[in-house]
Motif scaffolding. Structure first.
Motif, PDB file in Angstrom:
ATOM      1  N   GLU A  58      -6.502 -19.898   5.319  1.00 46.62           N
ATOM      2  CA  GLU A  58      -7.485 -19.620   6.382  1.00 46.62           C
ATOM      3  C   GLU A  58      -6.797 -19.532   7.748  1.00 46.62           C
ATOM      4  O   GLU A  58      -7.073 -18.621   8.538  1.00 46.62           O
ATOM      5  CB  GLU A  58      -8.562 -20.696   6.389  1.00 46.62           C
ATOM      6  N   LYS A  64     -10.471 -14.867   4.262  1.00 49.84           N
ATOM      7  CA  LYS A  64     -11.499 -14.687   5.279  1.00 49.84           C
ATOM      8  C   LYS A  64     -12.878 -14.881   4.666  1.00 49.84           C
ATOM      9  O   LYS A  64     -13.040 -14.836   3.447  1.00 49.84           O
ATOM     10  CB  LYS A  64     -11.359 -13.288   5.892  1.00 49.84           C
ATOM     11  N   PRO A  65     -13.908 -15.115   5.509  1.00 47.88           N
ATOM     12  CA  PRO A  65     -15.262 -15.324   4.997  1.00 47.88           C
ATOM     13  C   PRO A  65     -15.677 -14.245   4.007  1.00 47.88           C
ATOM     14  O   PRO A  65     -15.447 -13.056   4.235  1.00 47.88           O
ATOM     15  CB  PRO A  65     -16.118 -15.286   6.269  1.00 47.88           C
ATOM     16  N   GLY A  66     -16.265 -14.696   2.888  1.00 48.54           N
ATOM     17  CA  GLY A  66     -16.675 -13.764   1.845  1.00 48.54           C
ATOM     18  C   GLY A  66     -15.563 -13.375   0.896  1.00 48.54           C
ATOM     19  O   GLY A  66     -15.762 -12.563  -0.008  1.00 48.54           O
ATOM     20  N   THR A  68     -12.254 -13.877  -1.905  1.00 43.74           N
ATOM     21  CA  THR A  68     -12.143 -14.353  -3.290  1.00 43.74           C
ATOM     22  C   THR A  68     -10.810 -15.043  -3.483  1.00 43.74           C
ATOM     23  O   THR A  68      -9.756 -14.490  -3.130  1.00 43.74           O
ATOM     24  CB  THR A  68     -12.263 -13.188  -4.288  1.00 43.74           C
ATOM     25  N   ARG A  88     -16.410 -24.026   0.570  1.00 47.90           N
ATOM     26  CA  ARG A  88     -16.157 -23.261   1.788  1.00 47.90           C
ATOM     27  C   ARG A  88     -16.645 -21.812   1.681  1.00 47.90           C
ATOM     28  O   ARG A  88     -16.332 -20.977   2.518  1.00 47.90           O
ATOM     29  CB  ARG A  88     -14.668 -23.317   2.127  1.00 47.90           C
ATOM     30  N   GLY A  89     -17.403 -21.528   0.624  1.00 50.94           N
ATOM     31  CA  GLY A  89     -18.101 -20.255   0.539  1.00 50.94           C
ATOM     32  C   GLY A  89     -17.372 -19.100  -0.103  1.00 50.94           C
ATOM     33  O   GLY A  89     -17.738 -17.939   0.106  1.00 50.94           O
ATOM     34  N   TYR A  90     -16.359 -19.387  -0.918  1.00 51.83           N
ATOM     35  CA  TYR A  90     -15.586 -18.313  -1.547  1.00 51.83           C
ATOM     36  C   TYR A  90     -15.929 -18.145  -3.024  1.00 51.83           C
ATOM     37  O   TYR A  90     -16.331 -19.095  -3.700  1.00 51.83           O
ATOM     38  CB  TYR A  90     -14.076 -18.600  -1.432  1.00 51.83           C
TER      39      TYR A  90
END
Length: 460
Positions: A58, A64-66, A68, A88-90
């Motif tokens: 990061e 980055k956001p979104g 994989t 963390r949203g991945y």
């Protein structure tokens, strides 16, 4: 006593306790303490590396956001990356070796990973190899980041920042010997390097390694302890070692046979109340060896990488241990094996004539055919067997003109012999043979020790 309160499970990674191995270490002057890494939130030491690698990616703009997260894993690093990544949203894709315990894939899916199974039993350059499969996925998926734990410096850095300082503080700087297995090399490099630097070079770092692993000087042939060691397929062109591993940190290796590793892991559960994985057995076996030569002023810390809950179908299963020849209790095949002739193995690149000559003294006239390897000082691993050949089949092919002595053996290769463990009973072996097979390959410690023809089992 007040217990910790965390805002996230990620805050609970690290800070694992030390337990003295009082029972396994009974009669040994030097105290042995186990660093219980299975108490990390994801059940292994790899949680530390996973968090470190994701945060570094990061910071560096690689994730980055979104995005994989993609990784090749025997299970534990993938579990850590999945916990961290999902928090963390991945999206997380874990490429898992088809040799790994099935529990690990189940755990990965439970945490939300997408699991892709692939083989590691092929040359490193083969497109079907696990590492190449995940590499292609990382290249094809927009926004994907390949964690690459083997070469990622954030892996050992996690242990420089956390594991090493914890051990130093927990022992009050009294630690004199640190023992750990070597997989990616990140744990022993980071932790061992920190302890050496902080102690002014007085801490000795010991690598616990499967006997045939190349790290400690073995031939690279397969072993049965997961998540540890360096394997080399005989067809691999370039043997690459992990960049996360610094060989200069390790002072000496203790090379531990599989049986000793697996039985020690089982002793940990039964005698110390610690349900740990097989690589913990390797590390503790090495620590016990080291500690026996030390005195009361020394202090040994051994790192236990993961929980035995991921291996209930393997090392902690009596049936699995007997099936692969690691456990011998009760009615076994040992008496039949001791009376059989020596195992005769034929390499896959042999000619028909060479194979027939080798089979001259083979029990029952049948031999396993194995992958070519210059030397196999530890015997033929069951994982290397690619087929079987009989004296009768070769003689018939030569007699009817279907083959010449100089022809390659491959076209005449039959299916691999069924395998039975030396710890299984004659009745179990006969059930494995059924009506279709004339002989079985008997395994001792996962390696071929003899061929038992049907006739020998009939009187067992």
């Amino acid at each position: 006593m007040m217990t910790a309160v965390h805002e996230s499970v990620l805050d609970a990674i690290g800070g694992t306790p030390l337990f003295r191995l009082a029972r396994l270490g009974a009669g040994i002057a030097a105290p042995i303490y186990a660093k219980a890494e299975f108490l990390n939130i994801g059940g292994s030491v790899k949680d530390r590396a996973a968090l470190s690698m994701v945060l570094a990616a990061e910071r560096d703009g690689l994730l980055k956001p979104g995005g994989t997260i993609v990784e090749a894993t025997s299970g534990n690093t993938g579990i850590g990356l999945t916990i961290v990544g999902r928090q963390r949203g991945y999206r997380v894709i874990a490429g898992v070796s088809d040799k790994s315990a099935p529990e690990k894939s189940d755990i990965l899916r439970a945490y939300g990973a997408e699991v892709v199974l692939a083989t590691t039993a092929v040359p490193a350059e083969d497109p079907a190899h696990l590492f190449n499969v995940v590499q292609r996925l990382a290249e094809e998926i927009p926004g994907a980041w390949l964690a690459n734990q083997y070469d990622n410096q954030a892996n050992p850095d996690a242990h420089v920042r956390t594991t090493g300082p914890e051990i130093w503080e927990q022992t009050g700087g009294r630690v004199t010997h640190f023992v750990a297995g070597v997989g990616t090399g990140g744990t022993i490099t980071g932790t061992g390097g920190y302890l050496k630097d902080t102690s002014g070079g007085t801490v000795t770092v010991i690598g616990a390694d499967p006997e045939s692993s190349m790290y400690g000087g073995g031939d690279g042939s397969p072993w049965y302890v997961e998540s540890i060691g360096h394997f080399l397929h005989p067809g691999t062109v370039e043997d690459r070692w992990p960049k996360a591993y610094r060989a200069d940190v390790v002072d000496v290796f203790e090379r531990v046979p599989d049986r000793e590793s697996l039985l020690t892991a089982r002793r940990l559960a039964r005698e110390e109340g610690i349900l740990a994985g097989p690589s913990s057995g390797t590390a503790v076996a090495a620590a016990l060896r080291v500690a026996r030569g030390l005195g009361p002023d020394d202090l040994v810390v051994v790192l236990l990488p993961d929980s035995g809950r991921s291996y209930l179908s393997k090392v902690h299963s009596d049936a699995w241990m007997r099936q692969w020849g690691f456990l011998e209790e009760g009615d076994t095949l040992r008496h039949l094996l001791d009376g059989a002739g020596p195992l005769v193995a034929v390499e896959a690149d042999a000619t028909v004539g060479e194979a027939l000559e080798a089979l001259h003294g083979a029990p029952g006239g049948v031999a396993p055919v194995v992958l070519a390897r210059a030397a196999r000082p530890f015997g033929v691993s069951a994982a290397e067997v690619v087929g079987a050949v009989s004296r009768e089949a070769l003689a018939a092919a030569l007699a009817d003109g279907g083959a010449k002595p100089g022809d390659p053996l491959g076209p005449l290769l039959g299916p691999a012999l069924p395998t039975v463990g030396v710890g299984q009973s004659p009745d179990e072996a006969r059930a494995v043979l059924g009506e279709a097979h004339g002989a079985a390959l008997v395994l001792v410690d996962g390696r071929g020790a003899g061929v038992l023809p049907r006739a020998a089992l009939a009187h067992g």
